[in-house]
Design an enzyme around this catalytic site. Structure first.
Site, PDB file in Angstrom:
ATOM      1  N   GLU A   1     -26.705  -8.850  17.861  1.00 10.74           N
ATOM      2  CA  GLU A   1     -26.646  -8.115  19.134  1.00 10.74           C
ATOM      3  C   GLU A   1     -25.418  -7.219  19.243  1.00 10.74           C
ATOM      4  OE1 GLU A   1     -26.085 -11.308  18.702  1.00 10.74           O
ATOM      5  OE2 GLU A   1     -24.639 -12.147  20.107  1.00 10.74           O
TER       6      GLU A   1
ATOM      7  N   CYS B   1     -26.669 -17.642  16.082  1.00 14.13           N
ATOM      8  CA  CYS B   1     -25.486 -18.461  15.870  1.00 14.13           C
ATOM      9  C   CYS B   1     -25.752 -19.921  16.270  1.00 14.13           C
ATOM     10  CB  CYS B   1     -24.289 -17.860  16.587  1.00 14.13           C
ATOM     11  SG  CYS B   1     -22.752 -18.342  15.790  1.00 14.13           S
TER      12      CYS B   1
ATOM     13  N   GLN C   1      -8.576   4.693  50.867  1.00 10.91           N
ATOM     14  CA  GLN C   1      -7.306   5.343  51.252  1.00 10.91           C
ATOM     15  C   GLN C   1      -6.116   4.498  50.812  1.00 10.91           C
ATOM     16  OE1 GLN C   1      -6.972   6.396  55.400  1.00 10.91           O
ATOM     17  NE2 GLN C   1      -9.159   6.783  55.545  1.00 10.91           N
TER      18      GLN C   1
ATOM     19  N   HIS D   1     -24.339 -12.532  14.529  1.00 11.33           N
ATOM     20  CA  HIS D   1     -24.707 -12.019  15.856  1.00 11.33           C
ATOM     21  C   HIS D   1     -25.230 -10.581  15.745  1.00 11.33           C
ATOM     22  CE1 HIS D   1     -22.816 -15.118  18.466  1.00 11.33           C
ATOM     23  NE2 HIS D   1     -22.055 -15.317  17.412  1.00 11.33           N
TER      24      HIS D   1
HETATM   25  N1  GLN Z   1     -20.459 -23.559  17.979  1.00 11.20           N
HETATM   26  C1  GLN Z   1     -21.014 -23.005  16.795  1.00 11.20           C
HETATM   27  C2  GLN Z   1     -19.970 -22.793  15.715  1.00 11.20           C
HETATM   28  O1  GLN Z   1     -18.800 -22.771  15.989  1.00 11.20           O
HETATM   29  C3  GLN Z   1     -21.736 -21.707  17.088  1.00 11.20           C
HETATM   30  C4  GLN Z   1     -20.826 -20.613  17.514  1.00 11.20           C
HETATM   31  C5  GLN Z   1     -21.525 -19.469  18.187  1.00 11.20           C
HETATM   32  O2  GLN Z   1     -22.675 -19.597  18.610  1.00 11.20           O
HETATM   33  N2  GLN Z   1     -20.868 -18.337  18.333  1.00 11.20           N
HETATM   34  O3  GLN Z   1     -20.297 -22.634  14.567  1.00 11.20           O
END
Ligand code: GLN
Length: 531
Positions: A507, A380, A192, A505
């Site tokens: 993902e 990464c 509310q 990446h």
């Molecule tokens: N620290 C690492 C770099 O700058 C990996 C970066 C990350 O995993 N996004 O290259």
């Protein structure tokens, strides 16, 4: 153009993002061109400089924008490829207005929050929606109604409504209905109050999505409808769901699509949800089950690795497999000096990361997976640390490291990207976004089924080009490189069931029906490893 504004009341973390993504999905499946914009009322220009502990994962879009994780949910729900424009922050808005002031665009005027900042916000929302070619734009306003930070944005919503007309802008307000007392009574007072707050700012919610542990009781829904001055049907009950993927169907059952279409005077179409429902029913289920360890620095806040988690679920859904995740705090493992915490897992994933805290723990995990033939995926930082582990323990380069972690290492196997040497500022200066990768014979090539791929990046460091020959000679092959061939993008280990890592990446491009090939490979290998 039509706009659906999603606001939040009472407290944060209520699933406003899921309400926004689900509403967008339903409208898209009803045949409309939908896009989404997230507003974050903080002063950072983007999420790139924020600690995952604060706001969860930093999501990276194809154009390299580092943004709030909700944008990841939009991309996954809508199958969209969004751009920097789709994340508006207070920082961006002020920066742009101040730059215009300096240029003289407002010559003679006193530059103020109203009208200048608010006009800028309205313009940015419109331009993101227009550029995406959308018929309907979902706009999620981060934060909670009543926050000082949100005020200019709520005023922008009011002005957007004035400008486009009431038939073209509507508001969905997400709130919490807590349960208190021994009898478990659902309480509407916080709702509310937040509705009142919204109304006092000139915004009338058209729909209230009420989050609660259980289904909203009839009389409680009626009470909320009365206070919000909306029909009872427009109070949507959103109890805890099996997964976020079940939320759209929960909305369908309560006729949310019809309510939106009626309110915005849209053609009434039925959303085609069969495929999505099939997927939602498969996710987190399956005749098989594997357990995958994710080793990170922010595993207490699971949202720090949300894209990995979702991707593993998609891969599981595709292979009739329930994927359990064992969260492991890298600094703890490092401190304990042993890998006991990994015992019994079917695969290991080391995600991206920065800085030395916990890095030795992650290296221990890579070592354990390599030596025990347990499937490993490094992403990464997880790629860089896998190369370091290999250099130390296979090539005998004692103390090999990344210059990010030890500037004076005798064996700098990971070094700063040459173009980073002159970089002084931290914001948006990494190697970011989509970059092409050429893939040569190996597991990654089979999984991608392509020689040329494009994946998202976010890093400053890379494999030292001077070390490549030695590393490859010892059995770690770089099966992915950038087009010049100088930059290492994927490594794989000879003679291991699945030891694959990528500088990029994967993902971030994952979709419910198309999980990242490298994560799918990991889940498949985990299933095999279990047998
Ligand atoms: N620290 C690492 C770099 O700058 C990996 C970066 C990350 O995993 N996004 O290259």
């Amino acid at each position: 153009m039509k706009f659906v504004i999603v606001t939040g009341g009472v407290l944060s973390g209520l699933g406003k993002g899921v309400t926004a993504s689900s509403s967008g999905l339903l409208l898209q499946r009803a045949g409309f061109a939908v896009t989404a914009v997230k507003i974050d009322p903080y002063l950072n220009i983007d999420a790139g400089t924020m600690n995952p502990y604060e706001h969860g994962e930093v999501f990276v879009m194809s154009d390299g924008a580092e943004v709030d994780l909700d944008l990841g949910n939009y991309e996954r729900f809508l199958g969209a490829d969004l751009k920097s424009k789709h994340n508006i922050t207070t920082g961006k808005v002020y920066k742009s207005v101040i730059e215009k002031e300096r240029k003289g665009d407002y010559l003679g005027q006193t530059v103020q929050i109203i009208p200048h900042i608010v006009n800028e916000i309205v313009g940015e929302v419109e331009s993101a929606a227009e550029e995406a070619g959308a018929e309907i734009c979902i706009v999620e306003l981060g934060g909670t109604v009543g926050d000082i930070e949100s005020m200019p944005f709520l005023e922008a919503v009011r002005q957007l409504t004035r400008k486009w007309g009431r038939d073209n802008v509507m508001t969905i307000h997400t709130t919490l209905v807590p349960v208190v007392g021994v009898v478990g009574e659902q309480k509407t007072k916080p709702t509310q109050h937040s509705i009142k707050e919204l109304q006092s700012l000139g915004i009338r919610p058209d729909v209230v999505v009420a989050r609660s542990t259980e289904k909203l009781e009839e009389d409680i829904a009626g009470k909320i409808a009365f206070f919000a001055d909306i029909p009872k049907e427009a109070v949507i009950s959103a109890p805890d769901a099996d997964s976020i993927y079940h939320v759209p169907m929960m909305f369908v059952k309560q006729k949310l699509p019809e309510i939106i279409m009626k309110r915005l005077k849209l053609k009434k179409n039925k959303p085609e949800m069969k495929e999505w429902t099939d997927f939602a029913n498969r996710v987190n289920k399956g005749n098989k089950e594997v357990e995958i360890a994710i080793i990170g620095k922010y595993t207490h806040l699971k949202d720090s690795y949300i894209s990995h988690e979702e991707t593993l679920r998609y891969a599981g859904a595709l292979r009739d497999c329930k994927v359990k995740i064992r969260w492991i705090e890298a600094p703890n493992m490092e401190e304990s000096g042993n890998t006991e915490e990994l015992e019994g897992v079917d695969a290991v994933l080391v995600p991206g990361g920065f800085g030395s805290r916990g890095s030795e723990g992650k290296i221990m995990a890579a070592n354990w997976a390599r030596e025990n033939g347990v499937p490993y995926l490094g992403v990464c930082f997880g790629f860089q640390l896998a190369v370091i582990e290999f250099a130390r323990n296979v090539l005998g380069m004692k103390g090999a490291n990344s210059t990010e972690l030890n500037k004076k290492t005798k064996y700098p196997v990971i070094t700063l990207l040459p173009e980073q040497e002159s970089v002084k500022e931290m914001g948006a200066t990494m190697r970011l976004g989509d970059h092409p990768v050429n893939v040569t014979k190996g597991k990654a090539r089979n999984l991608y089924d392509s020689k040329k791929i494009e994946e998202r990046h976010r890093h400053r460091f890379e494999v030292n080009p001077d070390m490549i020959e030695k590393i490859e000679g010892a059995g770690m092959k770089f099966t992915g490189r950038n087009p010049s061939g100088r930059r290492m993008e994927i490594c794989e280990l000879d003679g291991h069931p699945y030891f694959v890592a990528s500088q990029f990446h994967p993902e971030f491009k994952s979709r419910p029906d198309a999980p990242s090939p490298l994560h799918l490979g990991l889940v498949e290998a985990a299933i095999k490893n279990k047998k």
